[in-house]
Design a protein around this motif. Sequence first.
Motif, short mmCIF file in Angstrom:
data_model
loop_
_atom_site.label_atom_id
_atom_site.label_comp_id
_atom_site.label_asym_id
_atom_site.label_seq_id
_atom_site.Cartn_x
_atom_site.Cartn_y
_atom_site.Cartn_z
N ILE A 13 42.51 42.23 32.29
CA ILE A 13 41.91 41.35 31.47
C ILE A 13 39.74 41.05 31.45
O ILE A 13 39.38 41.33 32.67
N PHE A 14 39.35 42.35 30.44
CA PHE A 14 37.61 42.13 30.53
C PHE A 14 37.33 40.98 29.72
O PHE A 14 37.51 40.11 28.93
N LEU A 15 36.68 40.24 31.73
CA LEU A 15 36.45 38.82 30.71
C LEU A 15 34.36 38.67 31.12
O LEU A 15 34.00 39.08 32.23
N VAL A 26 48.02 40.26 37.04
CA VAL A 26 46.67 41.10 35.91
C VAL A 26 45.92 41.41 36.82
O VAL A 26 45.19 40.61 37.48
N ILE A 27 45.22 42.69 36.51
CA ILE A 27 43.69 42.75 36.42
C ILE A 27 42.58 42.38 35.83
O ILE A 27 42.46 42.54 34.78
N LEU A 28 42.18 41.63 36.69
CA LEU A 28 40.91 41.00 36.50
C LEU A 28 39.01 42.47 36.50
O LEU A 28 38.64 43.00 37.15
N ILE A 29 38.62 41.68 35.37
CA ILE A 29 37.01 42.99 34.81
C ILE A 29 36.78 42.43 34.64
O ILE A 29 36.84 41.87 33.34
N GLY A 71 39.90 38.40 42.94
CA GLY A 71 40.88 39.45 43.49
C GLY A 71 40.44 40.03 42.11
O GLY A 71 41.53 41.05 42.02
N ALA A 72 39.66 40.32 41.48
CA ALA A 72 38.82 41.68 40.61
C ALA A 72 38.61 42.77 41.35
O ALA A 72 38.73 43.03 42.28
N LEU A 73 39.16 43.40 39.97
CA LEU A 73 38.87 44.91 40.53
C LEU A 73 38.02 45.51 40.68
O LEU A 73 37.09 46.31 41.17
N ASP A 74 36.58 44.78 39.76
CA ASP A 74 35.50 45.01 39.46
C ASP A 74 34.70 44.65 38.89
O ASP A 74 35.20 43.89 38.19
#
Length: 236
Positions: free
Chosen positions: A54-56, A79-82, A98-101
């Motif tokens: 997910i791009f937020l 889910v991977i959060l960016i 826990g966002a990736l970046d």
Amino acid sequence: MIRVAIVEDDAEVQGVLQEYVRRYTRQYGTEFEVTVFADGVDILEDYRAVYDIIFLDVEMKHLDGMTTAERIRQMDADVILIFITNMAQYAIRGYSVGALDYVLKPVPYFAFSQQLLKAVARLEKRAKRYLTVPVEGGLRRLDTASIYYLESEGHRVHFYTDEGDFSAPGALKAFEEKLADCPFARCNSGYLVNLAQVRELRQSTVQVGPCELQVSRPKRKGFLAALTDYIGGEGS
């Protein structure tokens, strides 16, 4: 097919990011299914854990990205959060969920593609891999991620896993070869350790899940190098 959600209230940026995903597919061949939301409220309505990435956008009209991420995390741990943001200091808070970046606006394709590359690599590492083990009366299909370590004893190998322990006929070397594409390494001649389960490494011992194993002097350097490579890959 990797499922991506874009949560962004600017229609122009939505279009740019969708085109970036298509460009990434042309460049790397990875296929995506993209769903676009105009606000955090929209993605949270009847949220189901079906997305891989997910791009937020951090700043949105009704519900900001950080609050949205916190609520998503309560329902979806994987889910991977960016984050997409105008100001880096807001995105730093993303590590608490826990966002990736994060990617800074205006979003250049290279920065976006690098984050997508990292996210795809993480997903590939998470993909389940199975090991088929001969047991009395048949075969057992074992998720390699559930293994703590393997122990050699004579002509049998003991498996210690979070689903219970069992043994199987065979040589440790044969199972080591079958696990060559997975993050396993020997901490001594008799133990083959799942690096993903390592919690702590000391001078002569390693904590693997709930177990403490001896690290032999001849194997220590190679084991440390393998663990360092694995951890570095996880963080990249």
